[in-house]
Design a protein around this motif. Structure first.
Motif, short mmCIF file in Angstrom:
data_model
loop_
_atom_site.label_atom_id
_atom_site.label_comp_id
_atom_site.label_asym_id
_atom_site.label_seq_id
_atom_site.Cartn_x
_atom_site.Cartn_y
_atom_site.Cartn_z
N GLN A 1 40.17 30.46 23.82
CA GLN A 1 40.27 29.76 22.52
C GLN A 1 39.70 30.62 21.40
N GLY A 2 38.56 31.25 21.70
CA GLY A 2 37.89 32.03 20.65
C GLY A 2 38.70 33.23 20.18
N MET A 3 39.69 33.65 20.99
CA MET A 3 40.50 34.81 20.59
C MET A 3 41.59 34.42 19.59
N VAL A 4 41.97 33.14 19.63
CA VAL A 4 43.16 32.72 18.87
C VAL A 4 43.12 33.14 17.40
N PRO A 5 41.97 32.96 16.70
CA PRO A 5 41.97 33.35 15.27
C PRO A 5 42.29 34.83 15.05
N TYR A 6 42.02 35.67 16.06
CA TYR A 6 42.23 37.11 15.87
C TYR A 6 43.65 37.54 16.25
N LEU A 7 44.36 36.68 16.98
CA LEU A 7 45.67 37.11 17.51
C LEU A 7 46.69 37.42 16.42
N PRO A 8 46.75 36.65 15.31
CA PRO A 8 47.75 37.00 14.29
C PRO A 8 47.61 38.43 13.78
N GLU A 9 46.39 38.96 13.87
CA GLU A 9 46.18 40.33 13.43
C GLU A 9 46.36 41.32 14.61
N LEU A 10 45.92 40.88 15.82
CA LEU A 10 45.94 41.79 16.97
C LEU A 10 47.35 41.99 17.53
N ILE A 11 48.14 40.92 17.60
CA ILE A 11 49.46 41.04 18.23
C ILE A 11 50.33 42.06 17.48
N PRO A 12 50.40 42.00 16.15
CA PRO A 12 51.18 43.04 15.45
C PRO A 12 50.66 44.44 15.73
N HIS A 13 49.31 44.58 15.85
CA HIS A 13 48.76 45.91 16.16
C HIS A 13 49.22 46.38 17.54
N LEU A 14 49.19 45.45 18.51
CA LEU A 14 49.65 45.80 19.86
C LEU A 14 51.13 46.14 19.85
N ILE A 15 51.91 45.39 19.07
CA ILE A 15 53.35 45.67 19.01
C ILE A 15 53.57 47.08 18.44
N GLN A 16 52.70 47.44 17.50
CA GLN A 16 52.77 48.80 16.95
C GLN A 16 52.43 49.85 18.02
N CYS A 17 51.46 49.50 18.88
CA CYS A 17 51.06 50.42 19.97
C CYS A 17 52.22 50.67 20.94
N LEU A 18 53.22 49.77 20.95
CA LEU A 18 54.36 49.97 21.84
C LEU A 18 55.12 51.24 21.47
N SER A 19 54.93 51.73 20.24
CA SER A 19 55.63 52.98 19.92
C SER A 19 54.65 54.14 19.76
N ASP A 20 53.47 54.03 20.40
CA ASP A 20 52.50 55.13 20.40
C ASP A 20 53.13 56.36 21.04
N LYS A 21 52.61 57.54 20.66
CA LYS A 21 53.25 58.73 21.23
C LYS A 21 52.84 58.99 22.68
N LYS A 22 51.73 58.37 23.15
CA LYS A 22 51.32 58.55 24.55
C LYS A 22 51.95 57.46 25.44
N ALA A 23 52.61 57.91 26.49
CA ALA A 23 53.28 56.95 27.40
C ALA A 23 52.28 55.95 28.00
N LEU A 24 51.08 56.40 28.37
CA LEU A 24 50.12 55.49 29.01
C LEU A 24 49.63 54.41 28.03
N VAL A 25 49.64 54.71 26.75
CA VAL A 25 49.29 53.68 25.75
C VAL A 25 50.45 52.69 25.62
N ARG A 26 51.67 53.21 25.59
CA ARG A 26 52.83 52.31 25.49
C ARG A 26 52.88 51.36 26.69
N SER A 27 52.62 51.92 27.90
CA SER A 27 52.76 51.06 29.09
C SER A 27 51.68 49.99 29.15
N ILE A 28 50.43 50.33 28.78
CA ILE A 28 49.38 49.30 28.84
C ILE A 28 49.62 48.25 27.76
N ALA A 29 50.19 48.66 26.62
CA ALA A 29 50.48 47.68 25.56
C ALA A 29 51.51 46.67 26.05
#
Length: 901
Positions: free
Chosen positions: A441-469
């Protein structure tokens, strides 16, 4: 040279020189990498094993031939160990005695490799039931511990450690006169030995007896714990590792003894979790996993979280070795074919028939597949995985109390310029997302900011970052889907689809798995994007190497399960079916890749319904062929096991399940296919197979065919019913479940003609519904089938009403209104009509079950109304008032509102 007849042995046995040379040559050859040479060696070994004293030669080379190199001597011992394992019982007595004697005389060999080999040989002989037959073994080994000679002491301890590992239960039994009473105090003396290797052996020996709470250890438990504390800061990593392992096990079985020292133990484990030696750190890290399962966890750990959380988070970084093993610097590898050993064997999960519940989704075993999804190739348990698992379980215990310790760290990690640190932050975020459906529950307020950041990490130049995202986003899929689709679902889906077409195989795999999770959560929310999704998945078909193709099938199957009949559009069928059918045609009948493809097609057929018609004939025929081939092969194997190989019955199981999918999807259209095949004959055989999973899938298919084209099933009912009756055995839950469901479907088709078969099944069904600890699904299916039996043969079933009415009502109150529930309740009403006395004692349960209906059909509502009012009139107004006082308020309200009682 041809093997010569070796001489028979006596105790002062000496080898024949020529025979010895021959054995040595064999040992040299067997170290050759050449497969042809290896084959010759295997044949030669078979020949030599005909000679009783060949094993004497082997022990002689191991213990006495000091002129030979160590690997050859050790190999001689290992071949002997395999012989002991395979046929020690047939060794002549003098040979066995000679080997045992040589082992004990040479346990102190100067070479540690030879000592270890002799130790393995000793424990192998001991575990062949020889501990009883070798009474001098344990006393002699314990005696050798006192030797001044280090090699003798170490060799004896090494052998004892292996015996303790292999025979711990036997050592703690009366069979041997409880040697532990002497051994454990003896081992404890060596905790203070000057050699770290000996100290380490001593702890490892005692550790074998913690989990089974051996009495001799429990009697010395305080001395043991005291000695462990004394070794806490030992300079030797192996000793520290064994100390940590001991404390982790004691936490599970003797926490009472640790509680007084808990504060210092936690402090110690915090240090050890950061030990320079990763093996020590890993053992220590297990402590947090075990502590999290103890009721006192919150109380003792709260004040230490501030230290612990940063340590666990730090442990979640990839080590340099991990990155090398994972080829972390290789960004593009999609063109490199997979090596076959990369592909784990897949197991097909046979079909189980379940009912829809009020609470829509069942979450019984959804959470079992968590931490391993992030880096599969390192399937070995390591510090990163253990730290992530520990954080996951602590998130369950502490929930939002963890966040003040985590959030400040997370900010630094997630936006860190170094990819390894950023990657570990993304893993942390995924590890604290509880299960697949709820995040803290306590994470929910941060998700609107975190999820877009994670979606951005999907196009990171390192494959291991893309896969963990990909993985971490899949852990928050539930939340993403709960928001308006344009907010996060659409951007996440768009980016994940790009990752499915990534140029790195690990990212493709992570994206495909994450997309399958998203499909399960989003279901029909994906319908507007189907065209776009199918384009991507079909394009991946042409791009993927072997291993990821298998995961792609799963993503397509899950898509079909999630969107159902919405997939039945000509445009979608045109995109999806040609590549699937092309793969289907490429694969041979004995190719295991058929499993995931058949599973996928089964989902697709069920979703497409009539849309699958153009493709059904060849698919149906091939499934029937697979079943037929497997049955034929099984028959040949049973008749001549030495001539034929046992078949892989998974082919038959998967084929039966796809036939079920076809019957369910095509409905009455499957009739002509069944008419033109011998499936009913094959089904008769499959239903009697020795393997439970085959029977399970057979009964699912029988039920589906009963619904789709009963005309073909009906002629077989007299043969099938006794088989169904004998499979109502709850020892095999899923078999029993599917057999029960099939009987219910047959009732609905047979009507009153079911009468001759009621007695074959009724008693078993009543027994199952009254059994404690029966799984929910089985209870529900059993209740439905009893209701249906009563619906078609009320006179036969009603006399037993009193024996099942209470569990019947409680198991059906949580099921959604549907056809199956409708027919079952009609049956219960008809049985109450025949035997009203059977329900009197449990009438409140009946009232509660009736109230679980949201909108019954009018004629069923009338049946309920008549029974409720009939009962009320029967007992009179005053008694009814007293009776209904026991109702919970909600039940009272519903009955008054719907039925006016």
């Amino acid at each position: 040279m041809a093997p010569r007849k070796l001489q028979l042995c006596t105790m002062d046995w000496q080898p024949d020189e020529q025979g010895l040379q021959q054995v040595l040559q064999l040992l040299k050859d067997s170290q050759s990498p050449n497969t042809a040479t290896q084959r010759v060696v295997q044949d030669k070994l078979k020949q030599l094993n005909q000679f009783p004293d060949f094993n004497n030669y082997l022990i002689f080379v191991l213990t006495r031939l000091k002129s030979e190199d160590e690997p050859t001597r050790s190999l001689s011992g290992l071949i002997l160990k395999n012989n002991v394992k395979a046929h020690y019982q047939s060794f002549p007595q003098p040979v066995a005695e000679f080997i045992k004697q040589e082992c004990l005389n040479n346990i102190g060999d100067a070479s540690s490799l030879i000592r270890a080999t002799i130790g393995i040989l000793i424990t192998t002989i001991a575990s062949k039931g020889e501990l009883q037959m070798w009474p001098e073994l344990l006393p002699q080994l314990c005696n050798l511990l006192n030797s001044e000679d280090y090699n003798t002491c170490e060799g004896a301890f090494g052998a004892l450690q292996k015996i303790c590992e292999d025979s711990s239960e036997l050592l703690d039994s009366d069979a041997l006169n409880r040697p532990l009473n002497i051994m454990i105090p003896k081992f404890l003396q060596f905790f203070k030995h000057c050699s770290p290797k000996i100290r380490s052996h001593a702890i490892a020996c005692v550790n074998q007896f913690i989990m089974d709470r051996a009495q001799a250890l429990m009697d010395n438990i305080d001395t043991f714990i005291e000695h462990l504390f004394a070794l806490a800061v030992d300079e030797d990593p192996e000793v520290r590792k064994n100390v940590c392992r001991a404390l982790v096990m004691l936490l599970e079985v003797r926490i009472d003894r640790l509680i007084p020292h808990m504060h210092s133990i936690i402090q110690y484990m915090l240090q050890r979790t950061q030990d320079n030696d990763e093996n020590v750190a890993l053992e220590a890290c297990e402590f947090w996993l075990t502590l999290a399962e103890q009721p006192i966890c919150k109380e003792v750990l709260s004040s230490h979280l501030v230290q612990l959380i940063p340590i666990l988070v730090n442990g979640m970084k990839y080590s340099e070795i991990d990155i090398i093993l994972l080829k972390g610097d290789v960004e593009e590898d999609e063109a490199i074919p997979d090596s076959e050993q990369d592909i784990k064997p897949r197991f097909h999960k046979s079909r189980t028939v379940t009912l829809q519940h009020e609470e829509d989704r069942t979450q019984d075993d959804e959470d079992g597949e968590d931490e391993d999804d992030d880096d599969d190739t390192l399937s070995d348990w390591n510090l990163r995985k253990c730290s992530a698992a520990a954080l996951d379980v602590l998130a369950n215990v502490f929930r939002d109390e963890l966040l003040p310790h985590l959030l400040p760290l997370l900010k630094g990690l997630l936006f860190h310029p170094e990819w390894v640190i950023k990657e570990s932050g993304i893993l942390v975020l995924g590890a604290i997302a509880e299960g697949k459906c709820r995040c803290m529950q306590g994470m929910v307020p941060y998700l609107p900011e975190l999820i877009p950041h994670l979606i951005q990490c999907l196009s990171d130049k390192k494959a291991l970052v893309r896969s963990i995202a990909c993985w971490t986003l899949s852990r928050y899929a539930h939340w993403v889907v709960s928001q308006p689709p344009d907010m996060h679902l659409k951007p996440l889906m768009t980016e994940l689809l790009k990752r499915i077409l990534d140029s790195n195989k690990r990212v493709q795999e992570a994206a495909c798995s994450a997309f399958a999770t998203l499909e399960e959560e989003a279901c029909t929310e994906l319908v507007p994007y189907l065209s776009f999704i199918l384009d991507t998945l079909v394009f991946a078909f042409g791009k993927y190497q072997h291993k990821n193709l298998l995961i792609l099938y799963d993503a397509i199957g899950t898509l079909a399960d999630s969107v159902g009949h919405h997939l039945n559009q000509p445009e979608y069928i045109q995109k999806l079916m040609p590549p699937l059918i092309q793969k289907w045609n490429e694969l041979k009948d004995e190719d295991k890749d058929l499993f995931p493809l058949l599973e996928c097609l089964s989902s697709v057929a069920t979703a497409l319904q009539s849309g699958f018609l153009p493709y059904c004939e060849p698919v149906y025929q091939r499934c029937v062929t697979l079943v037929q081939k497997t049955l034929a092969q099984a028959m040949m194997y049973n008749q001549q096991p030495d001539q034929y190989e046992a078949p892989d019955k998974d082919f038959m199981i998967v084929a039966l399940d796809l036939l079920s999918g076809l019957a369910e999807g095509l409905g009455c259209h499957v009739e002509q296919l069944v008419a033109r095949s011998n499936i009913m004959t094959l089904l008769f055989q499959c239903m009697q197979d020795t393997m439970p999973e085959v029977r399970q899938s057979s009964f699912a298919l029988l039920g589906d065919l009963t619904k789709a084209c009963f005309m073909h099933v009906k002629p077989c009912i007299a043969e099938f019913m006794p088989i169904l009756g004998t499979n109502l055995n709850p020892e095999f839950i899923s078999v029993c479940n599917n057999a029960t469901w099939a009987i219910g479907e047959i009732c609905m088709q047979m009507g009153a003609e079911m009468q001759p078969y009621v007695q074959m099944v009724l008693n078993n069904l009543v027994e199952i519904i009254n059994r404690p600890n029966t799984p929910k699904t089985l209870l529900e299916n059993t209740a439905i089938t009893i209701g249906r039996l009563g619906y078609v043969c009320p006179q036969e079933v009603a006399p037993m009403l009193q024996q099942f009415i209470r569990p019947w009502c409680t198991s059906l109150r949580n099921i959604r209104d549907n056809e199956e529930k409708d027919s079952a309740f009609r049956g219960i009403c008809m049985m109450i009509g025949v035997n009203p006395g059977g329900v009197v004692q449990d009438f409140i349960f009946f009232c509660d079950a009736v109230a679980s209906w949201v909108s019954p059909k009018d004629d069923l509502r009338d049946m309920f109304y008549k029974i409720l009012h009939g009962f009320k009139d029967q007992v009179g107004e005053e008694n009814w008032q007293q009776f209904s006082e026991q109702f919970p308020p909600l039940l009272k309200e519903r009955l008054a509102a719907f039925y006016g009682v």
